[in-house]
Each structure stands twice: as structure tokens, then as C-alpha cells.
Design a protein around this motif. Structure first.
Motif, mmCIF file in Angstrom:
data_model
loop_
_atom_site.group_PDB
_atom_site.id
_atom_site.type_symbol
_atom_site.label_atom_id
_atom_site.label_comp_id
_atom_site.label_asym_id
_atom_site.label_seq_id
_atom_site.Cartn_x
_atom_site.Cartn_y
_atom_site.Cartn_z
ATOM 1 N N LEU A 29 8.276 85.012 37.571
ATOM 2 C CA LEU A 29 7.543 85.523 38.721
ATOM 3 C C LEU A 29 6.474 86.528 38.294
ATOM 4 N N VAL A 30 6.867 87.490 37.467
ATOM 5 C CA VAL A 30 5.927 88.522 37.017
ATOM 6 C C VAL A 30 4.786 87.898 36.220
ATOM 7 N N VAL A 31 5.106 86.998 35.315
ATOM 8 C CA VAL A 31 4.065 86.375 34.489
ATOM 9 C C VAL A 31 3.159 85.480 35.333
ATOM 10 N N ASN A 32 3.701 84.811 36.337
ATOM 11 C CA ASN A 32 2.847 84.009 37.217
ATOM 12 C C ASN A 32 1.846 84.882 37.965
ATOM 13 N N VAL A 33 2.269 86.055 38.399
ATOM 14 C CA VAL A 33 1.345 86.983 39.063
ATOM 15 C C VAL A 33 0.271 87.441 38.074
ATOM 16 N N LEU A 34 0.680 87.806 36.863
ATOM 17 C CA LEU A 34 -0.287 88.218 35.839
ATOM 18 C C LEU A 34 -1.236 87.072 35.486
ATOM 19 N N THR A 35 -0.714 85.859 35.408
ATOM 20 C CA THR A 35 -1.548 84.698 35.111
ATOM 21 C C THR A 35 -2.576 84.482 36.205
ATOM 22 N N SER A 36 -2.192 84.693 37.447
ATOM 23 C CA SER A 36 -3.143 84.563 38.553
ATOM 24 C C SER A 36 -4.309 85.529 38.381
ATOM 25 N N ILE A 37 -4.042 86.701 37.880
ATOM 26 C CA ILE A 37 -5.102 87.679 37.629
ATOM 27 C C ILE A 37 -5.913 87.264 36.404
ATOM 28 N N LEU A 38 -5.228 86.840 35.347
ATOM 29 C CA LEU A 38 -5.914 86.437 34.115
ATOM 30 C C LEU A 38 -6.834 85.240 34.318
ATOM 31 N N LEU A 39 -6.511 84.366 35.256
ATOM 32 C CA LEU A 39 -7.350 83.196 35.504
ATOM 33 C C LEU A 39 -8.771 83.590 35.887
ATOM 34 N N PHE A 40 -8.942 84.772 36.462
ATOM 35 C CA PHE A 40 -10.266 85.240 36.835
ATOM 36 C C PHE A 40 -10.980 85.952 35.680
ATOM 37 N N LYS A 41 -10.222 86.363 34.680
ATOM 38 C CA LYS A 41 -10.800 87.133 33.587
ATOM 39 C C LYS A 41 -10.908 86.350 32.282
ATOM 40 N N VAL A 42 -10.021 85.397 32.083
ATOM 41 C CA VAL A 42 -9.947 84.645 30.838
ATOM 42 C C VAL A 42 -10.095 83.163 31.176
ATOM 43 N N GLY A 43 -10.584 82.387 30.246
ATOM 44 C CA GLY A 43 -10.731 80.956 30.491
ATOM 45 C C GLY A 43 -9.406 80.213 30.502
ATOM 46 N N ARG A 44 -9.469 78.974 30.911
ATOM 47 C CA ARG A 44 -8.276 78.126 30.958
ATOM 48 C C ARG A 44 -7.791 77.781 29.552
ATOM 49 N N ARG A 45 -8.729 77.500 28.645
ATOM 50 C CA ARG A 45 -8.346 77.126 27.277
ATOM 51 C C ARG A 45 -7.532 78.222 26.579
ATOM 52 N N PRO A 46 -7.967 79.482 26.602
ATOM 53 C CA PRO A 46 -7.151 80.513 25.949
ATOM 54 C C PRO A 46 -5.741 80.616 26.541
ATOM 55 N N LEU A 47 -5.631 80.498 27.857
ATOM 56 C CA LEU A 47 -4.305 80.556 28.479
ATOM 57 C C LEU A 47 -3.459 79.359 28.043
ATOM 58 N N ALA A 48 -4.070 78.176 28.013
ATOM 59 C CA ALA A 48 -3.336 76.973 27.604
ATOM 60 C C ALA A 48 -2.892 77.074 26.152
#
Length: 189
Positions: A29-48
Motif C-alpha cells: 500500500l505504502v509503495v503504491n502511494v509512493l509510486t503514484s507520486i513517482l510516476l509524475f516525477k520519474v519515467g516509466r522505464r526507470p520504475l520498470a
């Protein structure tokens, strides 16, 4: 998540397995919330890539740890929470997000539906296969298989996954229709 209690039991986590399962869910849950924020700051490729490499490394560490340590201890809990965190950064989120980005408008609905359907089949298959792997191969080799699968995912993502952050749906479609040479937004140029 489905087999968390069984995996924590086999891994000999010193944390109560039900508490451990709750902690893994809370981690997701916590990481999904952080990921939602990161999606606006970091690209999809780095997250993947972070997700794929993280899951591969943690899977291998779990395999090594469980093959060498037989007494109940805290590291299995921490390792499985790390596994959940890395999986939540990309593997659990990006297929659904990108399905709405990379398909052409005319077929977006049907192809996104097919993507969700295939993802559901793969998730169901892995859920059904996991207890068989645990019973026949044990946790160590099951985690090695997960790690190798994730390493293959790293290679696939590196060569196939486009970066779509900051692009409009029109720009992405033009790129795939060969009307745009690169996946770079005109607004950025």
C-alpha cells in the motif's frame, strides 16, 4: 501476496506469519502511494527497471538466505517485504497504466481489455503454480525461478518498453504510426 503466509512459514520468519502478511500488505500500500507520486516525477522505464532488477536481486537473496539459514529469524520478513516493495514499484502497476498509453485510439479499449485479461491469466497461473513449485522444488528453487524470470523481464523491458512520460497520447500514436521519428515531445523541443 496469496501465498505470503506459507512462504513466510517455509522461510522460517521469526515474525508471526499473520502479522508478516499484514506488514507485506502495508508495504504494498505504502509503495503504491509512493509510486503514484513517482510516476509524475520519474519515467516509466526507470520504475520498470528498478522493479525488475529489485525483484530479481531480492528473489536470489531469499533463495541464498533460505538455503543457508534454518533457524527462525527476522531477515525473511524483511526480504519478502522488500520483494513486495520492488514488485509494487513497477510490475504491479505499469502494465495497467501503459495499456492506456501505447495502443492506438481506434483499438485502445479492446487491446487494453485484452492486456488486462492476459495479465489476469498470467497472475492466476502463477498463483496456481506457486504451491506446486513450493511442494516439488522448495522455497529456494522457487525463488531462483522467480529471480531468473525477473532477470528475463529486465532484458525484455530494456529492449521493448518505450518511455512515455511527458508525451501526449497523440504523440505516442504518431510515433508508432511512423509519423514521428522519436518518442520526444514537441513541447520539450
Amino acid at each position: 501476496m496469496i501465498w505470503a503466509v506459507e512462504m513466510l512459514t517455509v522461510a522460517k520468519s521469526s515474525v508471526d506469519v499473520n502479522t508478516g502478511n499484514f506488514l507485506m500488505t502495508l508495504t504494498r500500500l505504502v509503495v503504491n502511494v509512493l509510486t503514484s507520486i513517482l510516476l509524475f516525477k520519474v519515467g516509466r522505464r526507470p520504475l520498470a527497471h528498478t522493479s525488475a532488477v529489485g525483484v530479481a536481486v531480492v528473489s536470489m537473496v531469499i533463495a541464498i538466505y533460505t538455503s543457508t539459514h534454518k533457524e527462525p529469524s527476522l531477515p525473511p520478513q524483511i526480504l519478502f517485504m522488500s520483494y513486495m516493495a520492488f514488485a509494487s514499484v513497477g510490475y504491479y502497476v505499469l502494465p495497467f497504466l501503459m495499456a492506456s498509453e501505447i495502443y492506438p485510439l481506434q483499438v485502445r479499449g479492446i487491446l487494453a481489455g485484452i492486456t488486462v485479461f492476459i495479465t489476469g491469466l498470467l497472475i492466476s497461473g502463477s498463483i496456481k503454480l506457486t504451491p506446486t513449485l513450493l511442494d516439488n522444488l522448495g522455497l529456494t528453487y522457487t525463488m531462483v525461478i522467480f529471480g531468473i524470470s525477473s532477470l528475463l523481464g529486465v532484458v525484455y523491458l530494456y529492449f521493448v518498453l518505450p518511455e512515455t512520460k511527458g508525451l501526449t497520447l497523440q504523440e505516442i500514436e504518431e510515433y508508432y504510426n511512423k509519423r514521428r521519428p522519436t518518442l520526444v515531445s514537441q513541447r520539450q523541443l
